[in-house]
Design a protein around this motif. Structure first.
Motif, mmCIF file in Angstrom:
data_model
loop_
_atom_site.group_PDB
_atom_site.id
_atom_site.type_symbol
_atom_site.label_atom_id
_atom_site.label_comp_id
_atom_site.label_asym_id
_atom_site.label_seq_id
_atom_site.Cartn_x
_atom_site.Cartn_y
_atom_site.Cartn_z
ATOM 1 N N SER A 34 0.808 -1.234 0.000
ATOM 2 C CA SER A 34 0.000 0.000 0.000
ATOM 3 C C SER A 34 0.832 1.270 0.000
ATOM 4 C CB SER A 34 -1.002 0.042 1.163
ATOM 5 O OG SER A 34 -1.902 -1.044 1.073
ATOM 6 N N ASP A 35 2.166 1.189 0.004
ATOM 7 C CA ASP A 35 2.985 2.391 -0.193
ATOM 8 C C ASP A 35 2.734 2.969 -1.579
ATOM 9 O OD1 ASP A 35 4.206 2.340 2.276
ATOM 10 O OD2 ASP A 35 6.113 1.531 1.553
ATOM 11 N N ILE A 36 2.865 4.281 -1.689
ATOM 12 C CA ILE A 36 2.872 4.920 -3.007
ATOM 13 C C ILE A 36 4.236 5.568 -3.202
ATOM 14 C CG2 ILE A 36 0.377 5.281 -3.087
ATOM 15 C CD1 ILE A 36 0.841 8.217 -2.358
ATOM 16 N N VAL A 37 4.731 5.557 -4.427
ATOM 17 C CA VAL A 37 6.085 6.019 -4.711
ATOM 18 C C VAL A 37 6.066 6.940 -5.921
ATOM 19 C CG1 VAL A 37 8.470 5.339 -5.157
ATOM 20 C CG2 VAL A 37 6.930 3.755 -3.976
ATOM 21 N N ASN A 38 6.666 8.115 -5.770
ATOM 22 C CA ASN A 38 6.938 8.928 -6.952
ATOM 23 C C ASN A 38 8.348 8.621 -7.426
ATOM 24 O OD1 ASN A 38 8.369 11.675 -8.018
ATOM 25 N ND2 ASN A 38 6.274 11.477 -8.775
ATOM 26 N N GLY A 67 1.909 -2.882 -4.411
ATOM 27 C CA GLY A 67 0.773 -3.696 -4.018
ATOM 28 C C GLY A 67 -0.533 -2.957 -4.228
ATOM 29 N N ARG A 68 -1.508 -3.270 -3.392
ATOM 30 C CA ARG A 68 -2.852 -2.708 -3.536
ATOM 31 C C ARG A 68 -2.939 -1.391 -2.769
ATOM 32 N NH1 ARG A 68 -6.643 -5.933 -5.162
ATOM 33 N NH2 ARG A 68 -5.604 -7.751 -4.234
ATOM 34 N N ALA A 83 -5.253 6.964 -1.260
ATOM 35 C CA ALA A 83 -4.030 7.139 -2.048
ATOM 36 C C ALA A 83 -4.327 7.044 -3.534
ATOM 37 C CB ALA A 83 -2.995 6.091 -1.647
ATOM 38 N N TYR A 84 -5.189 6.126 -3.906
ATOM 39 C CA TYR A 84 -5.570 5.957 -5.309
ATOM 40 C C TYR A 84 -6.201 7.240 -5.847
ATOM 41 C CZ TYR A 84 -7.720 3.724 -9.412
ATOM 42 O OH TYR A 84 -8.103 3.400 -10.691
ATOM 43 N N LEU A 85 -7.109 7.807 -5.064
ATOM 44 C CA LEU A 85 -7.798 9.015 -5.508
ATOM 45 C C LEU A 85 -6.851 10.204 -5.561
ATOM 46 C CD1 LEU A 85 -11.155 8.631 -3.549
ATOM 47 C CD2 LEU A 85 -10.654 7.990 -5.908
ATOM 48 N N LEU A 86 -5.954 10.305 -4.582
ATOM 49 C CA LEU A 86 -4.963 11.387 -4.586
ATOM 50 C C LEU A 86 -4.126 11.336 -5.860
ATOM 51 C CD1 LEU A 86 -3.311 13.659 -3.163
ATOM 52 C CD2 LEU A 86 -1.953 11.833 -2.099
ATOM 53 N N VAL A 97 3.053 6.894 -18.524
ATOM 54 C CA VAL A 97 3.113 5.498 -18.093
ATOM 55 C C VAL A 97 1.799 5.147 -17.397
ATOM 56 C CG1 VAL A 97 4.271 3.835 -16.598
ATOM 57 C CG2 VAL A 97 5.608 5.543 -17.838
ATOM 58 N N ASP A 98 1.208 4.030 -17.756
ATOM 59 C CA ASP A 98 -0.059 3.595 -17.154
ATOM 60 C C ASP A 98 0.247 2.912 -15.825
ATOM 61 O OD1 ASP A 98 -2.554 2.668 -16.486
ATOM 62 O OD2 ASP A 98 -3.041 1.932 -18.493
ATOM 63 N N TYR A 99 0.390 3.720 -14.784
ATOM 64 C CA TYR A 99 0.788 3.195 -13.479
ATOM 65 C C TYR A 99 -0.280 2.289 -12.875
ATOM 66 C CZ TYR A 99 -2.182 6.842 -11.409
ATOM 67 O OH TYR A 99 -3.248 7.639 -11.055
ATOM 68 N N LYS A 100 -1.545 2.543 -13.204
ATOM 69 C CA LYS A 100 -2.616 1.683 -12.691
ATOM 70 C C LYS A 100 -2.531 0.290 -13.304
ATOM 71 C CE LYS A 100 -5.761 5.605 -12.155
ATOM 72 N NZ LYS A 100 -7.031 6.223 -12.634
ATOM 73 N N ALA A 101 -2.278 0.237 -14.613
ATOM 74 C CA ALA A 101 -2.158 -1.059 -15.288
ATOM 75 C C ALA A 101 -0.960 -1.840 -14.761
ATOM 76 C CB ALA A 101 -2.039 -0.858 -16.798
ATOM 77 N N LEU A 102 0.149 -1.141 -14.492
ATOM 78 C CA LEU A 102 1.326 -1.829 -13.946
ATOM 79 C C LEU A 102 1.015 -2.431 -12.579
ATOM 80 C CD1 LEU A 102 4.371 0.467 -14.833
ATOM 81 C CD2 LEU A 102 3.434 -1.476 -16.086
#
Length: 425
Positions: free
Chosen positions: A238-242, A263-264, A269-272, A402-407
Motif C-alpha cells: 500500500s505504499d505509493i512512490v513517486n 501492491g494494492r 491514495a488511489y484518488l490522490l 506510463v499507465d501506473y494503474k495497469a502496472l
C-alpha cells in the motif's frame, strides 16, 4: 421520478460509482446532490462495485458549475468532470482522515553504481561545479537566478530532435523503474534498475552528482513530496512512490515522473494520485503559442481546489535543455508573477505536487538539503512531463504517460498467480 433532486445519504457499495450515458468513473460520496430527468435503474453488482444506469438523453454540460449542477431541476442529468473531482476528493479525504499517518522511515543510502567513462557527463556535474543545493543552481545563460537576462531559450530544430530523443528515453526508463516497484523491493533496487537501463543506452542519469545528489533517481515514498533518496528500506504493501527520472543524452536532458503503487493502494491514495495526474494534464492542456505561462497555474489550481487538495506552492516546473534547470520557472499555483508568453521552440516541465491535507505544512528532513516532506505525514502525489511548444500547440516530449494503474494490476496478478497472496493485500 423525473425532474427531482437526489442527495446521496450513504454509500453502501465498495466504491459507489454511477455510470451515466457517455460518462463513467464518477464516484459518489455522502452529501452530493444531483438531478435527473429520467429514472435510475439498478444494475447487477460487478466486481464489488454497484453500477447504475441513468435513463436520459441529455449529455453533460461542460459549462455547468458545481453549484449549477447541484441546484439543477431541469431535464437530463447534468454532471461533468468538476463534480467528479469533488466526489473523488470527498471519498478520499474521508478515508484519509480515518488513517493515522506516520512519516516513512528512511533507510540507508549507499553509493551509486559506476557510470562507464565512455558516457558523456552533463556539464553540471563536472569539476568545479556546485555540490549542494544550499550553494544554488549551476550558473548558465538561462538560469532562473540571473537578473541581467530574463529571456527564455528558443530551441533550434536540431535541439528539438535531440530533446525528443532524451524525452523518449526518460519515458522508457520511467516505465522500467515503475515495473520494479513492489512490496518487499527497496527503492535502491528500483533506482539500480533505472540506472542500469539508462547507462546501457549510452546515456547518463542526470540527478547523479547534480548538486551532490547521491543516486540516479528520486524516489519519494508516501509523505515525502520530492527528492527522496533511494535506500534500503523495503517498500510496504500500500505504499505509493513517486519515481522521478531524468536522463542526459546527446547533450540534452529529458525529465519525467509518475506515481506507482506497491501492491494494492488504499482508496485515499488511489484518488490522490488520480487527481494529481489530472492536475498535471490540466496544466499541459492550456499550453500553446502566445499563452501566458500563468494559465498553467490557474488550470492546476482549479483542479486542486475542486478536489480540496493542497497544491504545494514550492513545486515549480522549469526550463530544460542542455541544462537541467533554467527559465522559465513555471508556477503551478495562481500567480501574479509575469514570466512572459509561450513561444514555439520553448521546452519546460510541468510537475505539480498535491497533498491530501488541505492546510499541510512542509519541512526539510533534518539538515538534509534535498528531502521535503509534509510535517503532518500527509501523503502527496506528483506527476511530471517535459513539454515542447509548437507552432500549433504543444507536444509532450516524455509521453505517452506510463499507465501506473495497469502496472499495479499486472503486479498484483503476478503475485496471485504465484500463490503468494499475502504480499498483495
Amino acid at each position: 421520478p423525473a425532474s427531482k433532486k437526489f442527495r446521496i445519504v450513504r454509500v453502501v457499495a465498495q466504491c459507489g460509482t454511477f455510470k451515466m450515458p457517455a460518462i463513467c468513473g464518477h464516484t459518489c460520496a455522502p452529501g452530493l446532490t444531483f438531478a435527473t430527468g429520467g429514472s435510475l435503474q439498478r444494475a447487477p453488482k460487478e466486481h464489488g462495485i454497484h453500477r447504475f444506469g441513468a435513463v436520459s438523453s441529455a449529455l453533460p454540460d461542460p459549462a455547468a458549475s458545481v453549484e449549477g449542477i447541484a441546484g439543477h431541476q431541469g431535464d437530463g442529468l447534468r454532471l461533468q468532470s468538476r463534480l467528479s473531482l469533488v466526489a473523488l476528493a470527498a471519498a478520499g479525504m474521508a478515508t484519509a482522515k480515518r488513517v493515522k499517518r506516520q512519516h516513512v522511515k528512511q533507510g540507508r543510502v549507499s553509493p551509486a553504481p559506476p557510470v562507464p567513462g565512455s558516457i558523456p557527463r552533463p556539464w553540471e556535474v563536472g569539476p568545479g561545479q556546485k555540490t549542494s543545493p544550499v550553494e544554488g543552481f549551476p550558473d548558465h545563460k538561462y538560469s532562473i537566478f540571473r537578473t541581467d537576462d530574463t529571456s527564455i531559450e528558443i530551441k533550434s530544430a536540431d535541439d528539438i530532435q535531440r530533446m525528443r530523443a532524451a524525452g523518449a528515453l526518460a519515458r522508457e526508463a520511467l516505465e522500467v523503474g515503475g515495473r520494479a516497484v513492489a512490496p518487499g523491493v527497496t527503492t535502491r533496487e528500483v533506482d539500480e534498475a533505472v540506472h542500469n537501463f539508462v547507462v546501457s543506452r549510452g546515456a547518463y542519469p542526470s540527478p547523479l552528482g547534480y548538486l551532490g545528489y547521491p543516486r540516479a533517481t528520486c524516489t519519494s515514498v508516501n509523505d515525502v513530496m520530492f527528492h527522496g533518496y533511494p535506500d534500503d528500506r523495503p517498500l510496504e504493501a500500500s505504499d505509493i512512490v513517486n519515481l522521478d527520472v531524468t536522463v542526459y543524452l546527446d547533450g540534452f536532458h529529458g525529465d519525467t515522473s509518475s506515481m506507482f503503487f506497491a501492491g494494492r493502494p488504499r482508496k485515499s491514495a488511489y484518488l490522490l494520485c488520480e487527481v494529481a495526474e489530472r492536475a498535471r494534464d490540466a496544466g499541459i492542456a492550456v499550453c500553446g503559442p502566445g499563452v501566458d505561462f500563468r494559465e498553467i497555474g490557474k488550470a492546476i489550481q482549479g483542479v486542486a481546489d475542486e478536489a480540496n487538495y493542497n497544491n504545494f506552492p514550492m513545486a515549480h516546473g522549469h526550463g530544460i535543455g542542455s541544462y537541467f534547470h533554467g527559465r522559465p520557472q513555471v508556477e503551478h499555483v495562481r500567480s501574479t508573477k509575469d514570466v512572459g508568453l509561450m513561444r514555439p521552440g520553448m521546452t519546460f516541465t510541468i510537475e505539480p505536487v498535491l497533498i491530501e491535507q488541505k492546510n499541510a505544512e512542509w519541512e526539510m528532513l533534518g539538515d538534509d538539503p534535498w528531502i521535503v516532506r509534509a510535517r503532518s505525514a500527509a501523503w502527496s502525489a506528483q506527476f511530471e512531463h517535459t513539454i515542447l511548444i509548437t507552432d500549433t500547440g504543444h507536444q509532450v516530449l516524455t509521453g505517452p504517460s506510463v499507465d501506473y494503474k495497469a502496472l499495479a494490476k499486472e503486479s498484483l496478478q503476478a503475485v496471485a498467480n504465484s500463490g503468494d497472496e499475502g504480499s498483495a493485500k
